[in-house]
Enzyme design. Structure first.
Site, short mmCIF file in Angstrom:
data_model
loop_
_atom_site.label_atom_id
_atom_site.label_comp_id
_atom_site.label_asym_id
_atom_site.label_seq_id
_atom_site.Cartn_x
_atom_site.Cartn_y
_atom_site.Cartn_z
CD GLU A 65 48.24 32.85 53.40
OE1 GLU A 65 47.95 31.73 53.86
OE2 GLU A 65 49.18 33.05 52.59
N PRO A 94 51.72 37.93 54.23
CG PRO A 94 52.12 35.82 53.32
CD PRO A 94 51.68 36.49 54.58
CG HIS A 134 51.13 27.03 62.66
ND1 HIS A 134 52.38 26.97 62.09
CD2 HIS A 134 50.31 26.34 61.83
CE1 HIS A 134 52.33 26.27 60.97
NE2 HIS A 134 51.08 25.88 60.79
#
Length: 331
Positions: A65, A94, A134
């Site tokens: 990311e 991240p 998620h």
């Protein structure tokens, strides 16, 4: 300008259509992220776009990311208009260094000479039994980053126009898409290219007894609660913020002044969530009109449940919103 002809689309189809139109209209637009090319994205939002526009404009990235955001920043500096997808909003962490240190600061750092017209798309929230990490809702974290805009649509026709406006914008925009709505929300969507202004809230239901305020996936929850309340003789106004940054404070405060009671609904953890900012704005701008304290209905101060059996307890529901309405109405 909005075309007159419309079709019924779900949220996935509306966003895909917006990306298709943007790619066709401007060769500087690039779409990239994890699995967005050959696979078409984990939710198939970008399905078919690589075949249509080629691997040079719609392409896959490594599972990194920070690299995705870094690439987007570099491309924007070079004159492109990148649309980066983060597979789930909970995977953004991240990339926080790129977001907090670079993405929103570059116009300021360059004394206005260099803007970063970057759009970062990411599905967020729960309601479909995804695994842990998620279903996060990190909008408050993003809203706290200087120099970025945060947009969260609640319906297909709004999503299409807002996404095209975000791609045209000269500054970075985070565009969060409620997973629950991807195939659950359907609406008439105008054909052709159109934009909707960023930074404006909308009243989606009129009422005089109390005001419900939220965005994204919580709008349908608020409308459901309002329908139940109407059967009990309570007329509830529902406000969809759509854009958190910049926030349409004028519409927000006027809606609260009209009813004198406010319930803020959001899916993220209660403490430090964006609903706290909304409540603070109401306290600053409409406290003389309040007939009861502002009440928040939110997620709990814990990680989003990794077990689907607990999800309906964590995610705000119409039942919880109705309980909050009763509190403000009987105060």
């Amino acid at each position: 300008m909005v075309a007159e002809k419309a079709r019924v689309l779900n949220l996935v189809q509306a966003i895909q259509e917006a990306l298709d139109l943007a790619l066709a209209r401007d060769e500087r637009v690039l779409v990239f992220g994890e699995d967005v090319g050959r696979l078409g994205g984990v939710f198939r939002v970008t399905e078919g776009l690589q075949a249509k526009y080629g691997e040079g404009r719609v392409f896959d990235t490594p599972l990194a990311e920070s690299g995705i955001l870094g690439l987007a920043i570099g491309l924007a500096m070079g004159g492109m208009r990148p649309v980066a997808e983060i597979q789930f909003a909970g995977f953004l962490y991240p990339a926080l260094d790129q977001i907090l240190s670079h993405l929103g600061r570059w116009r300021h750092r360059s004394r206005g000479r260099v803007g970063l017209p970057v759009v970062v798309r990411a599905p967020y929230g729960g309601g479909v039994h995804t695994p842990e990490q998620h279903a996060d809702s990190p909008e408050a974290l993003l809203a706290h980053a200087p120099g970025v805009k945060v947009v969260i649509p609640s319906s297909p026709e709004r999503a299409k126009g807002l996404l095209l406006a975000a791609i045209e914008d000269e500054d970075p925009v985070f565009f969060l898409e409620a997973i629950k709505l991807y195939r659950g929300a359907r609406a008439e969507v105008p054909e052709g290219y159109y934009t909707l202004p960023l930074g404006r809230a909308r009243v989606v239901r009129e009422g005089r007894h109390a005001t419900l305020i939220g965005y994204g996936g919580m709008v349908e929850v608020m409308l459901e609660a309002a329908e139940v309340a109407a059967r009990e003789g309570v007329e509830v106004m529902v406000v969809d913020l759509e854009t958190l940054v910049p926030l349409d404070e004028e519409t927000l405060l006027e809606a609260v002044r009209e009813t004198g009671r406010a319930v803020v609904v959001y899916e993220a953890m209660r403490t430090g969530g964006f609903g706290a900012e909304i409540a603070a704005r109401i306290a600053e701008g409409a406290i003389d009109h309040l007939q009861a304290p502002v009440v928040r209905v939110a997620g709990y101060d814990a990680p989003y449940p990794p077990f689907s059996a607990l999800e309906h307890h964590y995610r705000p529901s119409a039942r919880r919103v109705l309980a909050a309405l009763r509190r403000v109405l009987t105060h």
